[in-house]
Each structure stands twice: as structure tokens, then as C-alpha cells.
Design an enzyme around this catalytic site. Structure first.
Site, PDB file in Angstrom:
ATOM      1  N   ASN A 234       0.942  -1.300   0.016  1.00 14.87           N
ATOM      2  CA  ASN A 234      -0.192  -0.118   0.133  1.00 14.87           C
ATOM      3  C   ASN A 234       0.797   1.391   0.009  1.00 14.87           C
ATOM      4  OD1 ASN A 234       0.747  -0.326   2.616  1.00 14.87           O
ATOM      5  ND2 ASN A 234      -1.243   0.235   3.502  1.00 14.87           N
TER       6      ASN A 234
ATOM      7  N   GLY B 201       2.453  -4.851   7.806  1.00 15.69           N
ATOM      8  CA  GLY B 201       1.595  -5.666   7.041  1.00 15.69           C
ATOM      9  C   GLY B 201       0.468  -6.155   8.063  1.00 15.69           C
TER      10      GLY B 201
ATOM     11  N   GLU C  42       4.207  -3.173  12.556  1.00 15.02           N
ATOM     12  CA  GLU C  42       3.412  -2.059  12.335  1.00 15.02           C
ATOM     13  C   GLU C  42       2.306  -2.657  11.587  1.00 15.02           C
ATOM     14  OE1 GLU C  42       1.145   0.070  10.709  1.00 15.02           O
ATOM     15  OE2 GLU C  42       2.538   0.948   9.226  1.00 15.02           O
TER      16      GLU C  42
ATOM     17  N   CYS D 159      -3.528   1.424   6.702  1.00 11.78           N
ATOM     18  CA  CYS D 159      -3.737   0.874   7.972  1.00 11.78           C
ATOM     19  C   CYS D 159      -4.249   1.974   8.983  1.00 11.78           C
ATOM     20  CB  CYS D 159      -2.423   0.091   8.665  1.00 11.78           C
ATOM     21  SG  CYS D 159      -1.111   1.162   8.429  1.00 11.78           S
TER      22      CYS D 159
ATOM     23  N   GLU E 128     -10.809  -4.850  10.030  1.00  5.37           N
ATOM     24  CA  GLU E 128     -10.479  -3.831   8.897  1.00  5.37           C
ATOM     25  C   GLU E 128     -11.003  -3.992   7.709  1.00  5.37           C
ATOM     26  OE1 GLU E 128      -6.059  -4.133   8.690  1.00  5.37           O
ATOM     27  OE2 GLU E 128      -6.082  -1.913   8.698  1.00  5.37           O
TER      28      GLU E 128
HETATM   29  P1  ADP Z   1      -1.477  -8.002   2.843  1.00  4.28           P
HETATM   30  O1  ADP Z   1      -2.703  -9.175   3.156  1.00  4.28           O
HETATM   31  O2  ADP Z   1      -2.076  -6.691   3.119  1.00  4.28           O
HETATM   32  O3  ADP Z   1      -0.844  -8.304   1.603  1.00  4.28           O
HETATM   33  P2  ADP Z   1       0.315  -9.260   4.404  1.00  4.28           P
HETATM   34  O4  ADP Z   1       0.801  -9.177   5.873  1.00  4.28           O
HETATM   35  O5  ADP Z   1       0.139 -10.782   3.779  1.00  4.28           O
HETATM   36  O6  ADP Z   1      -0.731  -8.164   4.266  1.00  4.28           O
HETATM   37  O7  ADP Z   1       1.873  -8.741   3.603  1.00  4.28           O
HETATM   38  C1  ADP Z   1       2.846  -7.905   3.906  1.00  4.28           C
HETATM   39  C2  ADP Z   1       4.269  -8.289   3.630  1.00  4.28           C
HETATM   40  O8  ADP Z   1       4.405  -9.603   4.219  1.00  4.28           O
HETATM   41  C3  ADP Z   1       4.399  -8.611   2.212  1.00  4.28           C
HETATM   42  O9  ADP Z   1       5.917  -8.222   1.905  1.00  4.28           O
HETATM   43  C4  ADP Z   1       4.145 -10.086   2.021  1.00  4.28           C
HETATM   44  O10 ADP Z   1       5.116 -10.712   1.020  1.00  4.28           O
HETATM   45  C5  ADP Z   1       4.729 -10.543   3.475  1.00  4.28           C
HETATM   46  N1  ADP Z   1       4.661 -11.837   3.898  1.00  4.28           N
HETATM   47  C6  ADP Z   1       3.261 -12.300   3.806  1.00  4.28           C
HETATM   48  N2  ADP Z   1       3.220 -13.627   4.265  1.00  4.28           N
HETATM   49  C7  ADP Z   1       4.520 -13.653   5.072  1.00  4.28           C
HETATM   50  C8  ADP Z   1       5.138 -14.810   5.818  1.00  4.28           C
HETATM   51  N3  ADP Z   1       4.470 -15.922   6.134  1.00  4.28           N
HETATM   52  N4  ADP Z   1       6.478 -14.572   6.353  1.00  4.28           N
HETATM   53  C9  ADP Z   1       6.892 -13.179   5.956  1.00  4.28           C
HETATM   54  N5  ADP Z   1       6.442 -12.263   5.070  1.00  4.28           N
HETATM   55  C10 ADP Z   1       5.167 -12.507   4.756  1.00  4.28           C
END
Ligand code: ADP
Length: 476
Positions: free
Chosen positions: A149, A225, A247, A281, A380
Site C-alpha cells: 500500500n 503488514g 506495524e 492501516c 479492518e
Molecule cells: P496483505 O494481506 O495486506 O498483503 P501481508 O501481511 O500478507 O498483508 O503482506 C505484507 C508483507 O508481508 C508482504 O511483503 C508479504 O510478502 C509479506 N508476507 C506475507 N506472508 C508472510 C510470511 N508468512 N512470512 C513473511 N512475510 C510474509
């Protein structure tokens, strides 16, 4: 063209052959291909960051800050290019993307100054022959995971304080929006940081993060995330007791008291709700309005919402771009349908704009008569939807506002300073907007209470997250 991985001060091929396509959410077009790193690549990247840390942590603070300042200058020189790439892969309107570049760059600038002020302390001892010295040292290699985002600002908000503190840095941008990061790393390369100080890996997040978590060399995880992934990272970081900053998600209340300046409150609602089409967020997730001013607020808000233009972020006057992907779209529509089924009244919007089957545009939406059992009051929504709830007393508004596991941002509007102080002290939130819907700025601490996260980004608070405290006891 397939983009490579950045480590050891260069763009390098992966050990494997995996790659993924990056799409334009406004029309579904493939924009580019990026390399997906293997576990072996990730081990090499950690080695690169380890060497980088050795060099970087031994430079003077002034030398480190000079690099950051040069990076800031290059970002400013290339801001339009960065913003264009950002709009293409994220969908947000171009002027908003440009705003994000300025915002992101402000962290490079701020920390290029703040990095020179990492001071220690000498504490008076209770024995005459003792000296108590406290110094701050960089925590070590930092691994940053960033979301789609804010594809630019979430990188610089982590990278700038980490580098200023003397840490080396590895970033894993979101797989949805890696192209802004790749363009940014072209600028990083031009600055000529010592090899290994800054590294960028595009990869399957889960697979690669496991390698990082198993490495005792990486000492800090910094993540923006979802709360779900944040909790997982916290558990994974426990094995090697890595420091962690998170965050995470929010559920921001926006309270309009009966003595609010209604025009200002409407302006604040629009700013806090529709930035990046509500996919933020700290976006307002529920409006709480005093019953005495509900009608006038709702009328003025509806008028303002009806003026918002939706479309491709490069079109003139567009204020709302597309939803990032199908998953995000489904969640928003599910929240709208759930509210309708449970008695919510759609004042405006509520539908998908069906111009292209591969893109997801949703009308800005206001829903009245929203109640606690509806999904949009529990989770959310991450979309352009404003649920309206009414209240009768300050106490009731604060109770509703705090009744959530989240605690990132809250907003309220009142012309009474006394009420404002009382309310801001009672809200269980890390960020409080008092007569404003736009609180974010480089020098202020950004972060949440409760399940919205750990740690702060921004200002002198942000640099602390990348420092260890060392106590030296000297006997003379
Ligand atoms: P959204 O659902 O809004 O995409 P995420 O938390 O899934 O939010 O993603 C935010 C970041 O976390 C991205 O860079 C994504 O690649 C990363 N991410 C998602 N799943 C994992 C995981 N299991 N371990 C580490 N990073 C992750």
C-alpha cells in the site's frame, strides 16, 4: 525484462529460475517480471549484509549520513519516475504517488540529520572509583518486510533509521509492488554504498523469511503488514530472540463531537478514509458521530463523497484508484453485503464499477445504521467504505472507540480544547488525530497499541529501534 536481486553492491542472478509477473491493478496488464530468490540466494544475501555491517558500522556517523543525504538528493531528482512506477503497480492516483515519494524521501532527510545525534550517557556512580558509561550501538543486520500500500515510504521509513543507526539492511518488498523498490535500488546503486550495506530480495515471502529466521546473524525484523503475519513473525523471531518491530492492522475510529467544525470534520474524513482508496492501516474504519450533528455531517459528507472521481490513477482529477487485487476486493464487498443483510442502509455507493474484468474499482461508500455485529465493525475493511454509528455522550464514544483489539490510529473533531485533551488521553491508540485526518510525518512516532504492533517508526523514537544499549562499567 526480468529484474535481478540486489546484494554485494550489485544486481545478481538468482540460483534458480523462478520469477513472477507484476500486474497493473487498474487494467490487469503485466508490467514486468521479477526474479524470485531461492533459499541459497537468501543465504548469500545474509552473508552480503554481514560483510556490509562490518564496513558500515565502522564508519563515522557523519560519513553514513552523507550517503543518506546523497540518496535523498537522487530520490528528489527522480521523483516523477518513481511516482509513475508506483501508480502503475499500486494504482493510487499519480499526485498521491508523488506525495508518497516526498513523504518517503523525508525519512531519508530526517535520518541523515538524526544519525549524527546518537548520544551516549555518563551516569553518576555511587562509588568514587566507578564510572558508568552508556553507549548506543547498531543492533546488526536488519531484515525489513514491506507491504504494497506504500511501496516506497514503508521502505525508507525502515531503511533510513536502520542505516543511520549503523545497521546493514535487507528489504523484501511486497510481491505485488516490487518495481518501485527496484527503481529505488537503482538509485541506491548510484549512491555507491559499500557492498552489502543495502540489499533487496524479491521472493516468496514465507520461504525466504524462514531462512532469515534461522540465521542468528540477522538481529532485527521490521515489518509492516497484516496482524496475522505479524503474529507469525513474532513467534518465528523467538527462536533466535531477534528484536522485532511490527506495524500491523488498525480499526481507526473517527469521532465527530457535537461541537465539531463540521466542514473541517468532513474534510478530515475524506483525507483519512480515501487515501489509497482506503487501503491504509491508519484509514478511518468507522465514523462515530454525535446524534445532534449526524444529519448535517452526513449530508455534507455525502456531497463530498459524490464529488470523488474514480479511475485509472493517471487520469486527471482521479481521487480513487483500483483495489489492489481480487482478495482485497472480495473482502470489501463481503463487508458491504454483510452490513446490508444485517440492516445497514447504503447512503451512497456500495457497488463495483464493472469497466474491466481484470480490475476492481469500488464506489466510495457510506453505510448508515451500522451495528456492532457487522463485520465492518469487527475487522479492518481496507477499502473505500465509511460505516456510520451515532453516540450520545463522550463516554459512550470512547468506549465504542476502544472496544477493539486494535490500537493504531484514532481521530476526533471538537472545538473544545479541554474535551480534546480528555479524549486524547482516554483513547487507547498510538496515533491520535485531533482535528486532523492526516497525522503522519517523519519527525513523529508512528505505531500502535495492543494488536496493532510493537515499536515506533519516525523521529528519534524510530532510530532507537535499531540500537542496542551497552553499559560499560569502569573502575579507576
Ligand atoms: P496483505 O494481506 O495486506 O498483503 P501481508 O501481511 O500478507 O498483508 O503482506 C505484507 C508483507 O508481508 C508482504 O511483503 C508479504 O510478502 C509479506 N508476507 C506475507 N506472508 C508472510 C510470511 N508468512 N512470512 C513473511 N512475510 C510474509
Amino acid at each position: 525484462m526480468k529484474h535481478l536481486l540486489y546484494y554485494n553492491g550489485n544486481w545478481l542472478e538468482s540460483d534458480g529460475n523462478d520469477s513472477i509477473s507484476v500486474l497493473n491493478p487498474a487494467n490487469g496488464e503485466i508490467l514486468d517480471q521479477i526474479t524470485y530468490a531461492t533459499a541459497t540466494d537468501m543465504e548469500k544475501i545474509i552473508m552480503s549484509a554481514d560483510k556490509g555491517f562490518e564496513i558500515w558500522s565502522n564508519l563515522t556517523a557523519e560519513e553514513r549520513c552523507d550517503y543518506l543525504e546523497r540518496l535523498y538528493d537522487l530520490v528528489m531528482a527522480e521523483k516523477e519516475d518513481l511516482a509513475r512506477i508506483l501508480t502503475k503497480e499500486n494504482g493510487k492516483p499519480y499526485p498521491e504517488a508523488l506525495g508518497e515519494i516526498y513523504y518517503g524521501a523525508s525519512f531519508l532527510k530526517w535520518y541523515s540529520e538524526e544519525g549524527k545525534r546518537i548520544n551516549g550517557e555518563i551516569i553518576p556512580a555511587s562509588q568514587v572509583n566507578k564510572r558508568i558509561l552508556v553507549r548506543k550501538q547498531p543492533v546488526g543486520i536488519v531484515y525489513g518486510i514491506t507491504p504494497w500500500n506504500f511501496p516506497f515510504a514503508m521502505i525508507t521509513r525502515k531503511l533510513a533509521p536502520a542505516l543511520a543507526a549503523g545497521c546493514s539492511f535487507i528489504v523484501k518488498p511486497s510481491e505485488e509492488t516490487p518495481l518501485t523498490a527496484i527503481k529505488f535500488f537503482e538509485l541506491v546503486h548510484r549512491v555507491g554504498f559499500p557492498p552489502g550495506v543495502v540489499n533487496c530480495v524479491t521472493a516468496d515471502a514465507k520461504k525466504i523469511t524462514e531462512v532469515v529466521m534461522n540465521s542468528s546473524k540477522v538481529r532485527k525484523i521490521t515489518f509492516t503488514g497484516s496482524t496475522q503475519v505479524g503474529k507469525l513473525l513474532m513467534k518465528q523471531a523467538a527462536d533466535t530472540v531477534k528484536q522485532i518491530s511490527l506495524e500491523l492492522g488498525g480499526h481507526a475510529p473517527f469521532i465527530v463531537f457535537e461541537d465539531a467544525d463540521i466542514d473541517k470534520a468532513v474534510e478530515g474524513t475524506i483525507a483519512s478514509k480515501f487515501r489509497n482508496c482506503g487501503q491504509v492501516c491508519i484509514a478511518t474504519n468507522r465514523v462515530l458521530v454525535h446524534e445532534k450533528v449526524k444529519d448535517i455531517y452526513l449530508r455534507k459528507l455525502t456531497e463530498a463523497v459524490l464529488k470523488l472521481k474514480i479511475g485509472d490513477g493517471f487520469e486527471d482529477q482521479v481521487k480513487l484508484g483500483p483495489i489492489i487485487n481480487h482478495k482485497g476486493f472480495e473482502k470489501i464487498m463481503d463487508h458491504i453485503e454483510d452490513a446490508k443483510a444485517k440492516g445497514g442502509n447504503i447512503v451512497v455507493g456500495g457497488r463495483r464499477i464493472d469497466s474491466n474484468p481484470s480490475s476492481y474499482f469500488i464506489e466510495p461508500t457510506i453505510i448508515d445504521r451500522v451495528t456492532e455485529e457487522m463485520k465492518m465493525l469487527q475487522e479492518e475493511t481496507f477499502g473505500p467504505v465509511i460505516p456510520i454509528i451515532t453516540f450520545k455522550s463522550d463516554e459512550e464514544a470512547i468506549n465504542i472507540a476502544n472496544n477493539t483489539p486494535y490500537g493504531l490510529a484514532a481521530y476526533f473533531f471538537t472545538e473544545s480544547v479541554s474535551r480534546g485533551f480528555r479524549v486524547s488521553e482516554k483513547l487507547d491508540y498510538g496515533i491520535v488525530g485531533f482535528n486532523t485526518g492526516s497525522p503522519s510525518t517523519a519527525q513523529a512516532p508512528f505505531g500502535g497499541f495492543k494488536e496493532s504492533g510493537l515499536g515506533r517508526e519516525g523521529g528519534h523514537f524510530g532510530i532507537e529501534e535499531f540500537l542496542e544499549t551497552k553499559y560499560v562499567c569502569l573502575e579507576i
